[in-house]
Each structure stands twice: as structure tokens, then as C-alpha cells.
Design a protein around this motif. Structure first.
Motif, short mmCIF file in Angstrom:
data_model
loop_
_atom_site.label_atom_id
_atom_site.label_comp_id
_atom_site.label_asym_id
_atom_site.label_seq_id
_atom_site.Cartn_x
_atom_site.Cartn_y
_atom_site.Cartn_z
N PHE A 65 21.05 3.17 1.36
CA PHE A 65 21.03 2.08 0.39
C PHE A 65 21.12 2.60 -1.04
O PHE A 65 20.80 3.75 -1.34
N THR A 66 21.52 1.70 -1.94
CA THR A 66 21.50 1.98 -3.36
C THR A 66 21.29 0.66 -4.12
O THR A 66 21.26 -0.41 -3.52
N ARG A 67 21.12 0.79 -5.43
CA ARG A 67 20.92 -0.36 -6.33
C ARG A 67 19.85 -1.30 -5.78
O ARG A 67 20.09 -2.49 -5.52
N ILE A 68 18.67 -0.74 -5.62
CA ILE A 68 17.54 -1.49 -5.08
C ILE A 68 16.84 -2.24 -6.22
O ILE A 68 16.47 -1.63 -7.23
N PRO A 69 16.67 -3.54 -6.10
CA PRO A 69 15.96 -4.29 -7.15
C PRO A 69 14.53 -3.78 -7.33
O PRO A 69 13.85 -3.44 -6.36
N VAL A 70 14.09 -3.74 -8.57
CA VAL A 70 12.74 -3.29 -8.88
C VAL A 70 11.71 -4.34 -8.50
O VAL A 70 10.57 -4.03 -8.15
N THR A 71 12.13 -5.61 -8.53
CA THR A 71 11.23 -6.70 -8.16
C THR A 71 11.90 -7.60 -7.13
O THR A 71 13.12 -7.70 -7.06
N ALA A 72 11.08 -8.27 -6.35
CA ALA A 72 11.55 -9.26 -5.37
C ALA A 72 10.47 -10.32 -5.25
O ALA A 72 9.29 -10.01 -5.07
N GLY A 73 10.86 -11.57 -5.37
CA GLY A 73 9.88 -12.65 -5.28
C GLY A 73 8.81 -12.56 -6.35
O GLY A 73 7.67 -12.98 -6.13
N GLY A 74 9.17 -11.99 -7.50
CA GLY A 74 8.22 -11.87 -8.59
C GLY A 74 7.24 -10.72 -8.45
O GLY A 74 6.35 -10.55 -9.29
N LYS A 75 7.41 -9.88 -7.42
CA LYS A 75 6.51 -8.74 -7.22
C LYS A 75 7.31 -7.44 -7.22
O LYS A 75 8.49 -7.42 -6.88
N LYS A 76 6.65 -6.37 -7.60
CA LYS A 76 7.32 -5.07 -7.71
C LYS A 76 7.49 -4.42 -6.34
O LYS A 76 6.58 -4.44 -5.51
N VAL A 77 8.67 -3.86 -6.12
CA VAL A 77 9.02 -3.27 -4.82
C VAL A 77 8.57 -1.82 -4.77
O VAL A 77 8.90 -1.02 -5.67
N ALA A 78 7.84 -1.46 -3.72
CA ALA A 78 7.36 -0.08 -3.54
C ALA A 78 8.09 0.65 -2.42
O ALA A 78 8.35 1.85 -2.54
N LYS A 79 8.42 -0.05 -1.33
CA LYS A 79 9.00 0.60 -0.17
C LYS A 79 10.05 -0.28 0.49
O LYS A 79 10.04 -1.51 0.35
N LEU A 80 10.94 0.35 1.23
CA LEU A 80 11.79 -0.30 2.20
C LEU A 80 11.31 0.12 3.58
O LEU A 80 10.94 1.28 3.78
N ARG A 81 11.32 -0.81 4.52
CA ARG A 81 10.83 -0.48 5.86
C ARG A 81 11.67 -1.20 6.91
O ARG A 81 11.90 -2.40 6.81
N LEU A 82 12.11 -0.45 7.92
CA LEU A 82 12.75 -1.05 9.08
C LEU A 82 11.71 -1.14 10.19
O LEU A 82 11.05 -0.14 10.51
N VAL A 83 11.57 -2.32 10.79
CA VAL A 83 10.63 -2.50 11.89
C VAL A 83 11.39 -3.01 13.12
O VAL A 83 12.45 -3.62 13.01
#
Length: 477
Positions: free
Chosen positions: A224-242
Motif C-alpha cells: 500500500f501507499t498514500r495512507i490517510p493520516v485520519t479516518a472517521g475523524g480519528k488518527k490512523v495507527a495501523k493497518l491490519r488484515l484479519v
């Protein structure tokens, strides 16, 4: 509709149905054993490069081999061989382990590539009393593995020449352990005029003895690239596949086709068992743990330097995205030590091997996704998610072959043919297949890479790469 075929105990069970090989009449048999015979063993579509380099921890090198691209290369170091009589009881007539299989300096094996496949091969020579007899059929069995994986697994342990073998080999992921690459295969051998012969299927020609080992696990990666810093008004810390299911044990079986008992190259095989129940994460919206983490991408390890909150990545140029414009980007060297993966600036990567799993009709009816990709905040809460879509799911494969051991490794092996009921989000994971989000090349030519742009991704699409054979040639170091 399920078509069930039951076999006798263990490995012998995989082989003791009728065989259509051409047999020589007793009067034509030369009762004297030849002094030397040969056969070829091939490991097909082998694993991913983990060469290491300056600064690589030797312990990490021995245990961690990431899926660094779609281009397969060699990995494991040991190849175990066993030949048994094609009879009941099945007597062991030959056993050997080839060390340093993937070490090009020791020449234990050599590169092999044709239009039909790719991998490494070795010629095995039998001499004297090791030679196989005419008038008998034999089962040849091979397992390729890396020393120390699966809790120190050793194939055919405590089995010696002259013993009777009625066991099915399996490996189980140890507690707090990981799934590693492992290869296996089987073939019927017989001898004519002193030469070992085999036949890949009833529709193919007889050839000089050949046995092929194929990958027994699946794999997946996200790029992945160009990951948004925020999502839903909250700051993004991790990506996770489950994933919603997880098996812990790999069965080395189901090599033969349901409709052709000489076809040892059956596709779409699900050979996982021992389902896990210790869920460690949640699907979006769930109030209790109901999923398993496949891989996590900790963004602060790729974009470090956030002095306000070390659990969050630093958007160095402040444009709201984590990408190539951020000069603080680096590879997560905890998971991908120096020299183990090649990535362009601004990209992130996660990967995992998996034991195959079957998604059944009830799962489809309930709309349970196989995979969900999630964005997490610093507290581990899901703040955005995608139910991952399988590309071309209608044509991704024919009926599945499900391998099971309902009575354990010393009981009956059961093989069932399952109708392909895949939907775009609920689909089975089969062995020897790579499931990818994004295109990652092994080469240094970054123009060939296509990471997914998460700033515009409304849907995440998974490609199922059959056999992991994407190119006509294979890279060896």
C-alpha cells in the motif's frame, strides 16, 4: 454434492486403490537387482527470497522468510525422501534427507524451469540393495522444509528402512508460532528393465522416475501507499488484515485426484485442519473477538518521528497522507531486516503464510467475509474497514478437494470433492496459492510495482495467483 473416497491407513491409504500402471508379466521379470537406479525429485514453484544482508540478525534469518514479491525463489534447506512398497502393510525400502537443498554453493539441487513449471531439482541415485525390484509398485514421498520450523518438525521421524509405515505426516503451528513454507508430494514408482518409471496422470506418457513437491500452504500480502493520516475523524495507527477462520495443522495428503488416482498434481486442495478458536481481534462492529490477525502494518515503524505520540506515524510534510513525499519514511526493519525486501519510498508492506481453510455453505449464507482489511487507531479500535473482494471469484477455480483426518494421523484419510461456492467476499483458501493486494516485483525495477493507493480505495481487491507461477522463469541467488 460430496463425492467421498476413503483410503486405508495413512500414506498407504493414499495409494492402495487400483493403479493403472503398465505391469510386466512374471516371465519377463529380471529377478536380479540392477547395481544402480536413478530418479529425479523436483520442488515446484518454490518460496520467497530471504537472502539476508549486512545487519541481518542470524536468528531472524533462520526463522523469518517474508513473502517479498510475486516472484518465487528458493528458501528451505532440507528435503526428506521416503519410498515404501505399494502394498498393505507398506514396508519402507528407502529413506534419505538431502541437506542444504537451497544452497547454490553446495550444489545439492539445481535450477529448473520449463513452460510447465519452475523450481529446483536433484537426481537421486540408488545403488546395490537400495535398488527397487521389478514386478513391484512403490510409493515415493517427499517433504521439503526448513530446519527449526513448526517446532523443530522432522519428517518420517523414528521410521527406518524395514519398518512398516501406516502414518500420515502432518505439521502443526506451535503456540505463539507462525506458519512457514513447507513442500510435499508423492508419486507411484515401478521398475521396467531396471529403470524406475512414473506417470504424472493416466492421460500422460510414462517417464523416467519423477516426483514433484509443491507448496502445502497458502500465502498473502498487502502492498500500500498514500495512507490517510485520519479516518472517521480519528488518527490512523495501523493497518491490519484479519481472517474469520484459521487452521493450525497442515495435512501432507490429497496428492491424487478424485477422478484420476495417478494424478498427483491436484489443484484447489484444502489440506488444513485443527481450527483455531483463540480469536485475537474483532471484525468491524463486533462486540467480542471473532477474527484472527493475519498481519499488521504498524505505520509508526514506517513513518517514525512522532514526538507527540510515538504510537502514531509522522506525516512529515503535513499533507494528510503517508507516501513518498514524506522524507522520514523507512522500512520496518523489525519485520523486514536490512537486505530482506526491496521497497520504494512511501510504501508499506505486510505478509503472512496461511494454512488452507474451507468456507462452507453456512458461511456464504451468513455473509461471513474471508478477509477484512482494517484501519486501527492507537487504541486498537477499528475506524475504517473493507471486506476484501476476490477478483474473478466465479472463475478462480474448479471444485475443491478437501483433505481431512477425522480419526487422527493413524486413522483414515478422507478426501471429499467440494463444489466451488465462492462469492466475492466469502471464498476458500487453497494450498499453493498466493493471495495479493497490490503488485510487488522481486526485481529492483520499481516501475513494475503497483501498490494500492488507500487514499482513493473504495474497494480492496484480492488477486489469487494460482501456483505462484507468475513468470516463465525463476530467480536463484
Amino acid at each position: 454434492m460430496l463425492e467421498k473416497i476413503k483410503y486405508a491407513l495413512g500414506i498407504a491409504a493414499l495409494l492402495l486403490s487400483s493403479c493403472s500402471t503398465d505391469t510386466t508379466s512374471v516371465s519377463d521379470i529380471n529377478t536380479e537387482k540392477p547395481q544402480q537406479q536413478t530418479f529425479t525429485v523436483v520442488v515446484e514453484s518454490v518460496g520467497e527470497l530471504f537472502e539476508g544482508g549486512e545487519g541481518v540478525n542470524p536468528g531472524t534469518l533462520a526463522s523469518r522468510r517474508p513473502i517479498s514479491s510475486v516472484t518465487p525463489t528458493q528458501t528451505f534447506d532440507k528435503l526428506a525422501l521416503l519410498i515404501i512398497e505399494y502394498a498393505s502393510p507398506a514396508k519402507v525400502v528407502y529413506k534419505r534427507t538431502i541437506d542444504n537443498w537451497s544452497n547454490p554453493d553446495n550444489k545439492a539441487s539445481y535450477p529448473w524451469s520449463t513452460e510447465e513449471g519452475q523450481g529446483r531439482y536433484a537426481t537421486v541415485t540408488l545403488t546395490g540393495d537400495e535398488c527397487l525390484e521389478e514386478g513391484k509398485n512403490y510409493m515415493a514421498y517427499v517433504i521439503g522444509y526448513h530446519a527449526g520450523t513448526y517446532g523443530g518438525y522432522e519428517p518420517f521421524k523414528d521410521i527406518e528402512v524395514g519398518d512398516y509405515y501406516n502414518h500420515t505426516e502432518v505439521v502443526t503451528v506451535p503456540e505463539n508460532g507462525s506458519v512457514d513454507e513447507v513442500f510435499a508430494g508423492a508419486e507411484v514408482f515401478w521398475v521396467k528393465d531396471g529403470i524406475i518409471l512414473s506417470q504424472r496422470s493416466s492421460e500422460t506418457e510414462v517417464e523416467h522416475g519423477l516426483m514433484v513437491a509443491r507448496r502445502q500452504v497458502a500465502g498473502t500480502f498487502g502492498y500500500f501507499t498514500r495512507i490517510p493520516v485520519t479516518a472517521g475523524g480519528k488518527k490512523v495507527a495501523k493497518l491490519r488484515l484479519v481472517s474469520t477462520k484459521e487452521n493450525r495443522t497442515v495435512i501432507f495428503g490429497g496428492f491424487r485426484s478424485v477422478d484420476d488416482n495417478l494424478n498427483f498434481h491436484k489443484d484447489n486442495v484444502i489440506n488444513g485442519m485443527n481450527p483455531a478458536t483463540d480469536y485475537d481481534c474483532v471484525l468491524a462492529g463486533s462486540l467480542k473477538k471473532d477474527a484472527f490477525s493475519v498481519y499488521e502494518i504498524d505505520l509508526c515503524k514506517w513513518f517514525p518521528g512522532n514526538t507527540e505520540n510515538a504510537l502514531l506515524p509522522l506525516d512529515a510534510n503535513g499533507d494528510g497522507y503517508l507516501d513518498s513525499a514524506d522524507t522520514n519514511w523507512q522500512t520496518d526493519e523489525e519485520n523486514y531486516p536490512k537486505g530482506t525486501i526491496s521497497l520504494p519510498r512511501g510504501t508499506v508492506f505486510g505478509d503472512s503464510f496461511m494454512v488452507s481453510i474451507a468456507m462452507l455453505r453456512d458461511d456464504v449464507d451468513e455473509g461471513i467475509p474471508t478477509f477484512q482489511m482494517q484501519m486501527l487507531d492507537a487504541g486498537g479500535k477499528v475506524i475504517k474497514y473493507w471486506d476484501v473482494v476476490l477478483r474473478n471469484y466465479e472463475t478462480a477455480g474448479e471444485n475443491r478437494t478437501l483433505v481431512s483426518l477425522p480419526e487422527g494421523v493413524d486413522g483414515r484419510t478422507e478426501i471429499m470433492e467440494l463444489e466451488n461456492i465462492d462469492t466475492e467476499t466469502c471464498f476458500s483458501i487453497v494450498r499453493n496459492r498466493l493471495y495479493t493486494m497490490g503488485e510487488k516485483s522481486q526485481s529492483q525495477n520499481y516501475g513494475e510495482d503497483e501498490p494500492i493507493d488507500l487514499s482513493i480505495a473504495n474497494e480492496l481487491v484480492l488477486d489469487a495467483r494460482h501456483e505462484w507461477q507468475i513468470m516463465n522463469s525463476i530467480i536463484f541467488n
